[in-house]
Design a protein around this motif. Sequence first.
Motif, PDB file in Angstrom:
ATOM      1  N   UNK A  50      65.462  10.775 -19.405  1.00 38.13           N
ATOM      2  CA  UNK A  50      65.011  10.271 -18.164  1.00 38.13           C
ATOM      3  C   UNK A  50      66.311  10.137 -17.159  1.00 38.13           C
ATOM      4  N   UNK A  51      67.210  10.613 -17.460  1.00 36.40           N
ATOM      5  CA  UNK A  51      68.448  10.421 -16.818  1.00 36.40           C
ATOM      6  C   UNK A  51      68.310  11.131 -15.234  1.00 36.40           C
TER       7      UNK A  51
ATOM      8  N   UNK B  18      71.346  20.136 -12.395  1.00 37.92           N
ATOM      9  CA  UNK B  18      72.076  20.370 -13.510  1.00 37.92           C
ATOM     10  C   UNK B  18      72.714  19.253 -14.181  1.00 37.92           C
ATOM     11  N   UNK B  19      73.272  18.270 -13.332  1.00 33.40           N
ATOM     12  CA  UNK B  19      74.198  17.214 -13.544  1.00 33.40           C
ATOM     13  C   UNK B  19      73.889  16.269 -14.703  1.00 33.40           C
ATOM     14  N   UNK B  20      72.354  15.999 -14.727  1.00 35.21           N
ATOM     15  CA  UNK B  20      72.043  14.960 -15.916  1.00 35.21           C
ATOM     16  C   UNK B  20      72.192  15.798 -17.235  1.00 35.21           C
ATOM     17  N   UNK B  21      71.976  17.112 -17.198  1.00 31.04           N
ATOM     18  CA  UNK B  21      72.318  17.775 -18.503  1.00 31.04           C
ATOM     19  C   UNK B  21      73.767  17.957 -18.972  1.00 31.04           C
TER      20      UNK B  21
ATOM     21  N   UNK C 211      66.775  28.417 -19.940  1.00 31.35           N
ATOM     22  CA  UNK C 211      66.370  27.059 -19.601  1.00 31.35           C
ATOM     23  C   UNK C 211      65.139  27.224 -18.521  1.00 31.35           C
ATOM     24  N   UNK C 212      64.832  28.341 -18.395  1.00 32.42           N
ATOM     25  CA  UNK C 212      63.764  28.626 -17.382  1.00 32.42           C
ATOM     26  C   UNK C 212      62.507  29.184 -18.239  1.00 32.42           C
ATOM     27  N   UNK C 213      62.336  28.782 -19.458  1.00 32.42           N
ATOM     28  CA  UNK C 213      61.022  29.171 -20.350  1.00 32.42           C
ATOM     29  C   UNK C 213      59.988  28.639 -19.971  1.00 32.42           C
ATOM     30  N   UNK C 214      58.828  29.315 -19.777  1.00 36.26           N
ATOM     31  CA  UNK C 214      57.515  28.623 -19.648  1.00 36.26           C
ATOM     32  C   UNK C 214      57.518  27.200 -18.637  1.00 36.26           C
TER      33      UNK C 214
ATOM     34  N   UNK D  94      66.542  19.111 -19.251  1.00 33.48           N
ATOM     35  CA  UNK D  94      66.687  18.052 -20.370  1.00 33.48           C
ATOM     36  C   UNK D  94      65.852  18.069 -21.457  1.00 33.48           C
ATOM     37  N   UNK D  95      64.663  18.695 -21.164  1.00 36.97           N
ATOM     38  CA  UNK D  95      63.702  18.607 -22.270  1.00 36.97           C
ATOM     39  C   UNK D  95      64.165  19.689 -23.066  1.00 36.97           C
ATOM     40  N   UNK D  96      64.454  20.736 -22.547  1.00 40.50           N
ATOM     41  CA  UNK D  96      64.405  21.796 -23.641  1.00 40.50           C
ATOM     42  C   UNK D  96      66.047  21.566 -24.533  1.00 40.50           C
ATOM     43  N   UNK D  97      67.126  20.998 -23.747  1.00 39.53           N
ATOM     44  CA  UNK D  97      68.050  20.938 -24.544  1.00 39.53           C
ATOM     45  C   UNK D  97      67.872  19.645 -25.585  1.00 39.53           C
ATOM     46  N   UNK D  98      66.910  18.789 -25.171  1.00 41.24           N
ATOM     47  CA  UNK D  98      66.575  17.695 -26.510  1.00 41.24           C
ATOM     48  C   UNK D  98      65.909  18.444 -27.335  1.00 41.24           C
ATOM     49  N   UNK D  99      65.129  19.386 -27.286  1.00 40.47           N
ATOM     50  CA  UNK D  99      64.420  20.533 -28.194  1.00 40.47           C
ATOM     51  C   UNK D  99      65.331  21.189 -28.964  1.00 40.47           C
ATOM     52  N   UNK D 100      66.478  21.418 -28.395  1.00 42.36           N
ATOM     53  CA  UNK D 100      67.591  22.114 -29.205  1.00 42.36           C
ATOM     54  C   UNK D 100      68.496  21.369 -29.941  1.00 42.36           C
ATOM     55  N   UNK D 101      68.079  19.910 -29.866  1.00 47.16           N
ATOM     56  CA  UNK D 101      68.964  19.243 -30.666  1.00 47.16           C
ATOM     57  C   UNK D 101      70.171  18.472 -29.903  1.00 47.16           C
ATOM     58  N   UNK D 102      70.429  18.833 -28.741  1.00 47.48           N
ATOM     59  CA  UNK D 102      71.757  18.719 -28.037  1.00 47.48           C
ATOM     60  C   UNK D 102      71.729  17.459 -27.267  1.00 47.48           C
TER      61      UNK D 102
END
Length: 343
Positions: free
Chosen positions: A141-142, A23-26, A111-114, A126-134
Amino acid sequence: MADRYAEILVVDLLGGIGDLIMLLPAIHGLARRHPTARLRVLTHEPGAELVRVDPAVAEVRTPRHGRPGAERAAVVEALAARRPDLAVTTTRYDGIPDLLLDSGARCVTDLWRRPPPDEPVGARYLRLLHAEGLLTRADLTARPRVRLPASARAAGEGDVDRLVAAARRATAPPVVLVTAAGMAVKRWPDGSWRALAGRLAAAGHPVLTVGADDDPPGVPLPPGDLPTLAGQIAAVARRGGVVVGPDTGPVRLAAAAGATTVGLFGPTDARRYGVGGLDLQGLPQCPHRRPTAITEQPCWWEARCPLDATGPACMADLGVTLVTDAVRAATRRPSLVWQVPAG
Ligand code: SF4
């Protein structure tokens, strides 16, 4: 990206050091994109030791005890102490997502969806948080990185200096063996560790170990907290050394501290749980492996493998010669992308 959040709470109460490291990169991405926010992390010990020394994290909270309900109580206390504007959690048991939602904060609770079977867990976050605009695209790529105080680095240099100087015929970079694993099903056989240690020592590598074995196959690194271990690993990495071990927190920590790693993956799928160095997969064709539901595998809890009554067939499938060759290749050229031989 608008900087809208003043108080961010990140909850990771999954229990493992490795879970927090993934979770650190997030965490670092949220801190980067919301630089004026006060970011708190609620997690377990001993992983908490790593984020306490992290300048991106303003406060670290932990559950007060180990009895049932401690995690839910810790979330209630964290919300009462300061109301977050944004809450992100990896943790879904005990009604923790509902507690966060009831606080009125903007929440990301799933953060575990699909999860795709071949997408690394940390990259999925990271991808889900990016999709949330955060987060922004640049965050996608971190990789996990631990931020260490200078004192931990200096102490690690001193420890590794002493151990390497004491090793006989040290002509090659040190190699650290992580022999233990929290789950028995992830353990590489003891005889394999001893054979690997013998071959590496014969090739001139000082062989160091991490873990609590009574009779370790190498020289143990001096025990300490996680920043101490990360400082020692960083010193090994600076000497071109390599860390080898199964899918465990210390191996993830090693990669996050900058070391080249050789990961021994058996019951977990290296495509989803890979550490990012040279990740070897034992018995990739096993029909019982479930990359997105590992706890439902018949072997998971008791290490009973349906394919081999004597132990996990996937871990035994990782031969000593294969692992020795991978470690030797990694120490000769840490940036080399080494290919597992066919057949
Ligand atoms: S069933 Fe056996 S071979 Fe398959 S993942 Fe589990 S331990 Fe490994």
